[in-house]
Scaffold this motif. Structure first.
Motif, PDB file in Angstrom:
ATOM      1  N   LEU A  17       0.016 -88.157  14.523  1.00 52.58           N
ATOM      2  CA  LEU A  17       0.779 -87.034  13.988  1.00 52.58           C
ATOM      3  C   LEU A  17      -0.039 -86.257  12.961  1.00 52.58           C
ATOM      4  CD1 LEU A  17       3.499 -85.538  13.826  1.00 52.58           C
ATOM      5  CD2 LEU A  17       4.220 -87.208  12.100  1.00 52.58           C
ATOM      6  N   GLU A  18      -0.836 -86.964  12.165  1.00 53.00           N
ATOM      7  CA  GLU A  18      -1.645 -86.309  11.134  1.00 53.00           C
ATOM      8  C   GLU A  18      -2.607 -85.282  11.717  1.00 53.00           C
ATOM      9  OE1 GLU A  18      -4.962 -87.964   8.067  1.00 53.00           O
ATOM     10  OE2 GLU A  18      -2.896 -88.653   7.738  1.00 53.00           O
ATOM     11  N   ALA A  19      -3.044 -85.499  12.941  1.00 51.35           N
ATOM     12  CA  ALA A  19      -3.988 -84.571  13.573  1.00 51.35           C
ATOM     13  C   ALA A  19      -3.321 -83.266  13.999  1.00 51.35           C
ATOM     14  CB  ALA A  19      -4.644 -85.239  14.783  1.00 51.35           C
ATOM     15  N   TYR A  20      -1.987 -83.204  13.914  1.00 48.91           N
ATOM     16  CA  TYR A  20      -1.241 -82.029  14.363  1.00 48.91           C
ATOM     17  C   TYR A  20      -0.376 -81.404  13.267  1.00 48.91           C
ATOM     18  CZ  TYR A  20      -2.586 -83.630  18.992  1.00 48.91           C
ATOM     19  OH  TYR A  20      -3.319 -84.018  20.086  1.00 48.91           O
ATOM     20  N   ALA A  21       0.026 -82.197  12.278  1.00 45.35           N
ATOM     21  CA  ALA A  21       1.035 -81.712  11.327  1.00 45.35           C
ATOM     22  C   ALA A  21       0.571 -81.765   9.879  1.00 45.35           C
ATOM     23  CB  ALA A  21       2.321 -82.530  11.494  1.00 45.35           C
ATOM     24  N   SER A  22      -0.717 -81.783   9.640  1.00 41.25           N
ATOM     25  CA  SER A  22      -1.242 -81.861   8.272  1.00 41.25           C
ATOM     26  C   SER A  22      -1.842 -80.530   7.839  1.00 41.25           C
ATOM     27  CB  SER A  22      -2.330 -82.940   8.200  1.00 41.25           C
ATOM     28  OG  SER A  22      -3.428 -82.586   9.017  1.00 41.25           O
ATOM     29  N   GLY A  23      -2.169 -80.445   6.570  1.00 46.31           N
ATOM     30  CA  GLY A  23      -2.871 -79.275   6.074  1.00 46.31           C
ATOM     31  C   GLY A  23      -4.214 -79.096   6.751  1.00 46.31           C
ATOM     32  N   ASN A  24      -4.907 -80.203   6.997  1.00 47.84           N
ATOM     33  CA  ASN A  24      -6.193 -80.119   7.702  1.00 47.84           C
ATOM     34  C   ASN A  24      -6.018 -79.591   9.122  1.00 47.84           C
ATOM     35  OD1 ASN A  24      -7.894 -80.894   5.666  1.00 47.84           O
ATOM     36  ND2 ASN A  24      -8.154 -82.997   6.360  1.00 47.84           N
ATOM     37  N   ALA A  25      -4.945 -80.021   9.795  1.00 50.01           N
ATOM     38  CA  ALA A  25      -4.696 -79.548  11.158  1.00 50.01           C
ATOM     39  C   ALA A  25      -4.389 -78.051  11.162  1.00 50.01           C
ATOM     40  CB  ALA A  25      -3.538 -80.329  11.775  1.00 50.01           C
ATOM     41  N   LEU A  26      -3.565 -77.620  10.214  1.00 47.02           N
ATOM     42  CA  LEU A  26      -3.242 -76.199  10.102  1.00 47.02           C
ATOM     43  C   LEU A  26      -4.500 -75.377   9.863  1.00 47.02           C
ATOM     44  CD1 LEU A  26      -1.071 -73.922   9.738  1.00 47.02           C
ATOM     45  CD2 LEU A  26      -1.130 -74.467   7.285  1.00 47.02           C
ATOM     46  N   LEU A  27      -5.333 -75.839   8.954  1.00 52.94           N
ATOM     47  CA  LEU A  27      -6.553 -75.108   8.620  1.00 52.94           C
ATOM     48  C   LEU A  27      -7.515 -75.069   9.809  1.00 52.94           C
ATOM     49  CD1 LEU A  27      -8.242 -73.655   6.505  1.00 52.94           C
ATOM     50  CD2 LEU A  27      -9.021 -75.885   5.670  1.00 52.94           C
ATOM     51  N   ALA A  28      -7.624 -76.175  10.531  1.00 58.61           N
ATOM     52  CA  ALA A  28      -8.518 -76.209  11.688  1.00 58.61           C
ATOM     53  C   ALA A  28      -8.090 -75.200  12.744  1.00 58.61           C
ATOM     54  CB  ALA A  28      -8.535 -77.618  12.287  1.00 58.61           C
ATOM     55  N   GLN A  29      -6.790 -75.075  12.980  1.00 58.70           N
ATOM     56  CA  GLN A  29      -6.312 -74.117  13.976  1.00 58.70           C
ATOM     57  C   GLN A  29      -6.538 -72.682  13.512  1.00 58.70           C
ATOM     58  OE1 GLN A  29      -6.230 -76.679  16.255  1.00 58.70           O
ATOM     59  NE2 GLN A  29      -4.835 -75.245  17.225  1.00 58.70           N
ATOM     60  N   ALA A  30      -6.347 -72.441  12.215  1.00 57.12           N
ATOM     61  CA  ALA A  30      -6.578 -71.095  11.685  1.00 57.12           C
ATOM     62  C   ALA A  30      -8.052 -70.718  11.783  1.00 57.12           C
ATOM     63  CB  ALA A  30      -6.105 -71.025  10.241  1.00 57.12           C
ATOM     64  N   ARG A  31      -8.935 -71.633  11.422  1.00 54.68           N
ATOM     65  CA  ARG A  31     -10.373 -71.355  11.500  1.00 54.68           C
ATOM     66  C   ARG A  31     -10.811 -71.125  12.948  1.00 54.68           C
ATOM     67  NH1 ARG A  31     -12.605 -75.866   7.099  1.00 54.68           N
ATOM     68  NH2 ARG A  31     -12.395 -74.524   5.258  1.00 54.68           N
ATOM     69  N   ALA A  32     -10.231 -71.911  13.870  1.00 53.78           N
ATOM     70  CA  ALA A  32     -10.574 -71.744  15.279  1.00 53.78           C
ATOM     71  C   ALA A  32     -10.173 -70.360  15.785  1.00 53.78           C
ATOM     72  CB  ALA A  32      -9.899 -72.831  16.114  1.00 53.78           C
ATOM     73  N   ALA A  33      -9.041 -69.857  15.312  1.00 55.36           N
ATOM     74  CA  ALA A  33      -8.591 -68.533  15.737  1.00 55.36           C
ATOM     75  C   ALA A  33      -9.534 -67.445  15.253  1.00 55.36           C
ATOM     76  CB  ALA A  33      -7.175 -68.281  15.215  1.00 55.36           C
ATOM     77  N   VAL A  34      -9.996 -67.565  14.009  1.00 54.69           N
ATOM     78  CA  VAL A  34     -10.942 -66.575  13.479  1.00 54.69           C
ATOM     79  C   VAL A  34     -12.259 -66.648  14.241  1.00 54.69           C
ATOM     80  CG1 VAL A  34     -12.246 -65.841  11.446  1.00 54.69           C
ATOM     81  CG2 VAL A  34      -9.876 -66.617  11.186  1.00 54.69           C
TER      82      VAL A  34
END
Length: 329
Positions: A181-198
């Motif tokens: 769950l941590e790989a999908y619902a953490s601050g690190n997961a949120l940041l990783a998805q945002a960086r990937a989008a940029v």
């Protein structure tokens, strides 16, 4: 119980990967004084010295005991830290070393368990008998309370809600496994998805790119949350996705512990209903027996970043009271 233990102050310490937060707390859970210092994360003995220094500066003759909240796996006796992912603690006897260094009663607790205890006594869970706390920070922390008691498990490491498996062979998790769950619902997961989008040049990521000057290493989790609160469509979706994953995970947890209340804390809880509403929807949609069982309230933590310190201080007060009662016997 002595008058000193009842009316005196205790100190709560919350040891994180980058900073140690400390507070003097009274018997009503009020923070009277606070201080923080950087965490010397790579040196266990230096961490003890930093903790002892905080106790020395904040303590007084009225300070009864010290409680330490720390991330990681603690032994069942709460004497040693078996393993901490972001600190150089491996089977480290922290409680005894700190007690010797500061000359006071010291108790030690997992940080999420301490936060849950703070919310139970002085925060959002004061009226709850059975509850789950989940903290959305760098990772996902968790704690389970049944009949107003912390449930730590046979070996002291229960309640690690961030490491239930939600996706087989899914994203890698810092714990070494995949699909947690941590790989999908953490601050690190949120940041990783945002960086990937940029990085991918997603046309919806314009605001994120402007925010970080097109340097994704400068992008932070609070940046994403702030843009979501401003209504940026991509960031709203990214935060909502965190909530959906969390709701699905909590539905699985509910099949085991059946909480009457879910308290959501940690830095990402600042997104409010942007994360809580998708969480509630996904929780209900994935709950066994849906439509035929009561649903718990899902509420934000009230003590926020102070919960761990306040909970640890409360546990220290209770330990001091037991020590004094035993001494009189």
């Amino acid at each position: 119980m002595s008058e000193r233990a009842t009316t005196g102050t205790t100190i709560g310490l919350d040891v994180g990967g980058t900073k140690i937060a400390a507070a003097v707390v009274d018997h009503d859970g009020r923070v009277l004084r606070r201080e923080h210092v950087p965490t010397p994360a790579s040196n266990p003995d230096a961490i003890v010295a930093a903790l002892a220094g905080l106790v020395s500066r904040l303590g007084s003759d009225d300070t009864a005991a010290v409680g330490v909240a720390c991330a990681g796996y603690l032994d069942a006796e709460r004497e040693s830290i078996r393993f901490a992912p972001n600190l150089a603690w491996r089977d480290f006897p922290l409680r005894a070393l700190l007690a010797q260094a500061c000359g006071r009663t010291v108790v030690m607790e997992n940080d999420a368990d301490a936060a849950a205890y703070g919310e139970l006594l002085h925060g959002a869970a004061q009226d709850a008998d059975n509850m789950v706390l989940v903290t959305l920070g760098t990772g996902v922390g968790g704690a389970v309370v049944t009949e107003r008691s912390l449930r730590r498990g046979a070996f002291g490491i229960g309640g690690e809600l961030g490491h239930i498996r939600v996706e087989r062979n899914g994203r890698p998790c810092p714990c070494g496994l995949r699909g947690c769950l941590e790989a999908y619902a953490s601050g690190n997961a949120l940041l990783a998805q945002a960086r990937a989008a940029v990085t991918a040049g997603d046309p919806r990521a314009t605001a994120l790119g402007v925010r970080c000057g097109q340097d994704v290493d400068r992008l932070t989790g609070p940046d994403v949350t702030a843009l979501a609160q401003d209504g940026d469509p991509l960031c709203v979706d990214l935060v909502a996705e965190v909530g959906r994953w969390l709701g699905e995970g909590l539905a699985s947890i509910a099949a085991v512990v059946d909480p009457g209340l879910v308290v959501v804390g940690g830095g990402l809880s600042a997104a409010g209903d942007l994360v809580l509403e998708p969480l509630r929807t996904a929780y209900e949609a994935n709950l066994t027996g849906q439509g035929h069982r009561p649903l718990p309230d899902v509420v934000p933590a009230r003590l926020v970043n102070d919960a761990g310190m306040i909970g640890a201080a409360a546990l220290a007060r209770e330990a001091q009271c037991r020590t004094q009662a035993g001494g009189r016997g």
